[in-house]
Design a protein around this motif. Structure first.
Motif, PDB file in Angstrom:
ATOM      1  N   THR A 145     -20.703 -31.360 -23.596  1.00  0.00           N
ATOM      2  CA  THR A 145     -20.241 -30.004 -23.883  1.00  0.00           C
ATOM      3  C   THR A 145     -19.041 -29.644 -23.018  1.00  0.00           C
ATOM      4  OG1 THR A 145     -22.486 -29.321 -24.488  1.00  0.00           O
ATOM      5  CG2 THR A 145     -20.918 -27.572 -23.946  1.00  0.00           C
ATOM      6  N   ILE A 146     -19.113 -30.011 -21.732  1.00  0.00           N
ATOM      7  CA  ILE A 146     -18.001 -29.731 -20.817  1.00  0.00           C
ATOM      8  C   ILE A 146     -16.746 -30.472 -21.265  1.00  0.00           C
ATOM      9  CG2 ILE A 146     -17.169 -30.074 -18.451  1.00  0.00           C
ATOM     10  CD1 ILE A 146     -20.086 -29.580 -17.549  1.00  0.00           C
ATOM     11  N   LYS A 147     -16.904 -31.732 -21.676  1.00  0.00           N
ATOM     12  CA  LYS A 147     -15.743 -32.522 -22.125  1.00  0.00           C
ATOM     13  C   LYS A 147     -15.125 -31.920 -23.386  1.00  0.00           C
ATOM     14  CE  LYS A 147     -17.306 -36.877 -20.126  1.00  0.00           C
ATOM     15  NZ  LYS A 147     -17.915 -38.200 -20.387  1.00  0.00           N
ATOM     16  N   ILE A 148     -15.970 -31.455 -24.302  1.00  0.00           N
ATOM     17  CA  ILE A 148     -15.459 -30.815 -25.523  1.00  0.00           C
ATOM     18  C   ILE A 148     -14.697 -29.544 -25.170  1.00  0.00           C
ATOM     19  CG2 ILE A 148     -16.151 -29.588 -27.631  1.00  0.00           C
ATOM     20  CD1 ILE A 148     -18.499 -31.606 -27.824  1.00  0.00           C
ATOM     21  N   MET A 149     -15.266 -28.758 -24.239  1.00  0.00           N
ATOM     22  CA  MET A 149     -14.610 -27.527 -23.807  1.00  0.00           C
ATOM     23  C   MET A 149     -13.236 -27.830 -23.223  1.00  0.00           C
ATOM     24  SD  MET A 149     -15.944 -24.971 -20.796  1.00  0.00           S
ATOM     25  CE  MET A 149     -15.739 -26.253 -19.560  1.00  0.00           C
ATOM     26  N   GLU A 150     -13.150 -28.866 -22.381  1.00  0.00           N
ATOM     27  CA  GLU A 150     -11.876 -29.205 -21.745  1.00  0.00           C
ATOM     28  C   GLU A 150     -10.864 -29.768 -22.738  1.00  0.00           C
ATOM     29  OE1 GLU A 150     -13.089 -31.857 -18.642  1.00  0.00           O
ATOM     30  OE2 GLU A 150     -13.226 -30.243 -17.160  1.00  0.00           O
ATOM     31  N   SER A 151     -11.354 -30.472 -23.769  1.00  0.00           N
ATOM     32  CA  SER A 151     -10.430 -31.073 -24.740  1.00  0.00           C
ATOM     33  C   SER A 151      -9.828 -30.047 -25.690  1.00  0.00           C
ATOM     34  CB  SER A 151     -11.147 -32.159 -25.549  1.00  0.00           C
ATOM     35  OG  SER A 151     -12.152 -31.582 -26.390  1.00  0.00           O
ATOM     36  N   ASN A 152     -10.465 -28.852 -25.772  1.00  0.00           N
ATOM     37  CA  ASN A 152      -9.936 -27.736 -26.559  1.00  0.00           C
ATOM     38  C   ASN A 152      -9.635 -28.136 -28.004  1.00  0.00           C
ATOM     39  OD1 ASN A 152      -8.979 -25.217 -27.217  1.00  0.00           O
ATOM     40  ND2 ASN A 152      -7.065 -25.385 -26.052  1.00  0.00           N
ATOM     41  N   PRO A 153     -10.646 -28.593 -28.757  1.00  0.00           N
ATOM     42  CA  PRO A 153     -10.396 -29.065 -30.128  1.00  0.00           C
ATOM     43  C   PRO A 153      -9.942 -27.980 -31.092  1.00  0.00           C
ATOM     44  CG  PRO A 153     -12.750 -28.871 -29.715  1.00  0.00           C
ATOM     45  CD  PRO A 153     -12.070 -28.656 -28.393  1.00  0.00           C
ATOM     46  N   PHE A 154     -10.179 -26.708 -30.761  1.00  0.00           N
ATOM     47  CA  PHE A 154      -9.797 -25.623 -31.663  1.00  0.00           C
ATOM     48  C   PHE A 154      -8.447 -25.019 -31.296  1.00  0.00           C
ATOM     49  CE2 PHE A 154     -14.489 -25.712 -31.522  1.00  0.00           C
ATOM     50  CZ  PHE A 154     -14.715 -26.097 -32.843  1.00  0.00           C
ATOM     51  N   HIS A 155      -7.771 -25.613 -30.309  1.00  0.00           N
ATOM     52  CA  HIS A 155      -6.407 -25.210 -29.921  1.00  0.00           C
ATOM     53  C   HIS A 155      -6.317 -23.728 -29.538  1.00  0.00           C
ATOM     54  CE1 HIS A 155      -5.330 -29.159 -31.334  1.00  0.00           C
ATOM     55  NE2 HIS A 155      -5.826 -28.896 -32.527  1.00  0.00           N
ATOM     56  N   ILE A 156      -7.317 -23.280 -28.814  1.00  0.00           N
ATOM     57  CA  ILE A 156      -7.282 -21.922 -28.267  1.00  0.00           C
ATOM     58  C   ILE A 156      -6.328 -21.922 -27.073  1.00  0.00           C
ATOM     59  CG2 ILE A 156      -8.694 -20.142 -27.116  1.00  0.00           C
ATOM     60  CD1 ILE A 156     -11.095 -21.399 -28.707  1.00  0.00           C
ATOM     61  N   PRO A 157      -5.492 -20.887 -26.898  1.00  0.00           N
ATOM     62  CA  PRO A 157      -4.556 -20.872 -25.763  1.00  0.00           C
ATOM     63  C   PRO A 157      -5.279 -21.091 -24.433  1.00  0.00           C
ATOM     64  CG  PRO A 157      -4.055 -19.091 -27.281  1.00  0.00           C
ATOM     65  CD  PRO A 157      -5.339 -19.708 -27.760  1.00  0.00           C
ATOM     66  N   SER A 158      -4.735 -21.974 -23.610  1.00  0.00           N
ATOM     67  CA  SER A 158      -5.307 -22.232 -22.292  1.00  0.00           C
ATOM     68  C   SER A 158      -4.613 -21.379 -21.241  1.00  0.00           C
ATOM     69  CB  SER A 158      -5.182 -23.718 -21.934  1.00  0.00           C
ATOM     70  OG  SER A 158      -6.051 -24.502 -22.725  1.00  0.00           O
ATOM     71  N   VAL A 159      -5.386 -20.935 -20.276  1.00  0.00           N
ATOM     72  CA  VAL A 159      -4.894 -20.069 -19.210  1.00  0.00           C
ATOM     73  C   VAL A 159      -5.640 -20.449 -17.926  1.00  0.00           C
ATOM     74  CG1 VAL A 159      -4.338 -18.118 -20.728  1.00  0.00           C
ATOM     75  CG2 VAL A 159      -6.634 -18.304 -19.724  1.00  0.00           C
ATOM     76  N   GLN A 185     -12.928 -19.726  -6.618  1.00  0.00           N
ATOM     77  CA  GLN A 185     -13.130 -21.106  -6.172  1.00  0.00           C
ATOM     78  C   GLN A 185     -13.327 -22.099  -7.311  1.00  0.00           C
ATOM     79  OE1 GLN A 185     -16.426 -20.738  -3.497  1.00  0.00           O
ATOM     80  NE2 GLN A 185     -15.213 -19.772  -1.891  1.00  0.00           N
ATOM     81  N   THR A 186     -13.864 -21.646  -8.432  1.00  0.00           N
ATOM     82  CA  THR A 186     -14.114 -22.580  -9.543  1.00  0.00           C
ATOM     83  C   THR A 186     -13.063 -22.471 -10.646  1.00  0.00           C
ATOM     84  OG1 THR A 186     -15.549 -21.054 -10.760  1.00  0.00           O
ATOM     85  CG2 THR A 186     -16.601 -22.452  -9.116  1.00  0.00           C
ATOM     86  N   ALA A 187     -11.964 -21.786 -10.383  1.00  0.00           N
ATOM     87  CA  ALA A 187     -10.938 -21.582 -11.414  1.00  0.00           C
ATOM     88  C   ALA A 187     -10.391 -22.919 -11.914  1.00  0.00           C
ATOM     89  CB  ALA A 187      -9.805 -20.724 -10.870  1.00  0.00           C
ATOM     90  N   ARG A 188     -10.172 -22.971 -13.222  1.00  0.00           N
ATOM     91  CA  ARG A 188      -9.591 -24.157 -13.865  1.00  0.00           C
ATOM     92  C   ARG A 188      -8.650 -23.701 -14.969  1.00  0.00           C
ATOM     93  NH1 ARG A 188     -12.486 -28.852 -14.474  1.00  0.00           N
ATOM     94  NH2 ARG A 188     -10.592 -29.583 -15.497  1.00  0.00           N
ATOM     95  N   TYR A 189      -7.825 -24.622 -15.445  1.00  0.00           N
ATOM     96  CA  TYR A 189      -6.950 -24.352 -16.590  1.00  0.00           C
ATOM     97  C   TYR A 189      -7.700 -24.768 -17.846  1.00  0.00           C
ATOM     98  CZ  TYR A 189      -2.639 -24.203 -19.369  1.00  0.00           C
ATOM     99  OH  TYR A 189      -1.663 -23.911 -20.295  1.00  0.00           O
ATOM    100  N   LEU A 190      -8.165 -23.761 -18.603  1.00  0.00           N
ATOM    101  CA  LEU A 190      -9.041 -24.010 -19.745  1.00  0.00           C
ATOM    102  C   LEU A 190      -8.755 -22.997 -20.854  1.00  0.00           C
ATOM    103  CD1 LEU A 190     -12.401 -24.503 -17.805  1.00  0.00           C
ATOM    104  CD2 LEU A 190     -11.147 -26.301 -19.009  1.00  0.00           C
ATOM    105  N   PRO A 191      -9.308 -23.216 -22.054  1.00  0.00           N
ATOM    106  CA  PRO A 191      -9.168 -22.216 -23.121  1.00  0.00           C
ATOM    107  C   PRO A 191      -9.694 -20.866 -22.657  1.00  0.00           C
ATOM    108  CG  PRO A 191     -10.066 -24.261 -24.006  1.00  0.00           C
ATOM    109  CD  PRO A 191     -10.033 -24.420 -22.523  1.00  0.00           C
ATOM    110  N   LEU A 192      -8.956 -19.804 -22.948  1.00  0.00           N
ATOM    111  CA  LEU A 192      -9.354 -18.471 -22.467  1.00  0.00           C
ATOM    112  C   LEU A 192     -10.725 -18.046 -22.981  1.00  0.00           C
ATOM    113  CD1 LEU A 192      -8.856 -16.240 -24.941  1.00  0.00           C
ATOM    114  CD2 LEU A 192      -6.481 -16.618 -24.339  1.00  0.00           C
TER     115      LEU A 192
END
Length: 202
Positions: A145-159, A185-192
């Motif tokens: 699930t985490i890998k799918i979230m990071e891969s952003n298959p639905f092309h949602i803008p990342s922030v 502390q846990t901030a990442r560049y991911l789909p909003l």
């Protein structure tokens, strides 16, 4: 532990290098983050938000009302908008420019995270909330699930996403209800949508 693991320094650098740039974008007009007065590798000094009538919700106040949710989403809209404007102005993604800072702090090879997951798995097994076969698939399903979230298959803008949205990382005023977001502390560049979903289900 936080200093030795690099997690605290990560937050210092997020405030110093990213959120300071966001302050230049919004001119502190949208008060969604605390003001920092001192940034050191081992020390962060913020303004005392209680003097501005902000407080963390009481332990006995578990449920957020509609106005709380609206205030949280408004603050995250400002936070995420700064990411989009920053990338448009700088012509480079936040992930490219700050990739070294935005490392993973809660999964992968983090012992305390895996210990927590194992406790959840054992409690679920003991209370017959999941079967043995489901328990075996627990880690695989979670990390897929985490890998799918990071891969952003639905092309949602990342922030720049906060990704740790719960009661103790949000401070509110009461009338009107406004929200300040703390602890990056846990901030990442991911789909909003990651932050939006966490707000809905926090």
């Amino acid at each position: 532990m936080l200093i030795n693991s690099g997690i605290f320094l990560k937050e210092v650098r997020i405030y110093k290098e990213i959120l300071s740039a966001f302050s230049e974008i919004d001119g502190n007009r949208d008060f969604w983050r605390p003001t920092t007065y001192l940034l050191r590798d081992d020390l962060l000094v913020f303004d005392d938000l209680t003097l501005k009538n902000y407080k963390i919700l009481d332990d006995n106040q578990h449920d957020l009302c509609k106005k709380h949710i609206e205030a949280i989403l408004k603050s995250f809209a400002s936070f995420h908008a700064c990411s989009i404007i920053f990338e448009k102005n700088e012509k480079i993604s936040i992930d490219e420019k700050f990739h070294e800072i935005l490392f993973e702090t809660s999964v992968d090879d983090i012992p305390w995270f895996h210990s927590g997951l194992e406790v959840i798995r054992q409690v679920a097994l003991k209370n017959a909330l999941i079967s043995e076969s489901e328990a075996e698939d627990f880690y695989e399903c979670l990390f897929n699930t985490i890998k799918i979230m990071e891969s952003n298959p639905f092309h949602i803008p990342s922030v720049l996403c906060h990704r740790d949205i719960w009661k103790n990382n949000l401070m509110f005023t009461s009338n009107p209800i406004d929200c300040v977001i703390i602890d990056y502390q846990t901030a990442r560049y991911l789909p909003l949508s990651v932050d939006v979903c966490m707000v809905i289900f926090c």
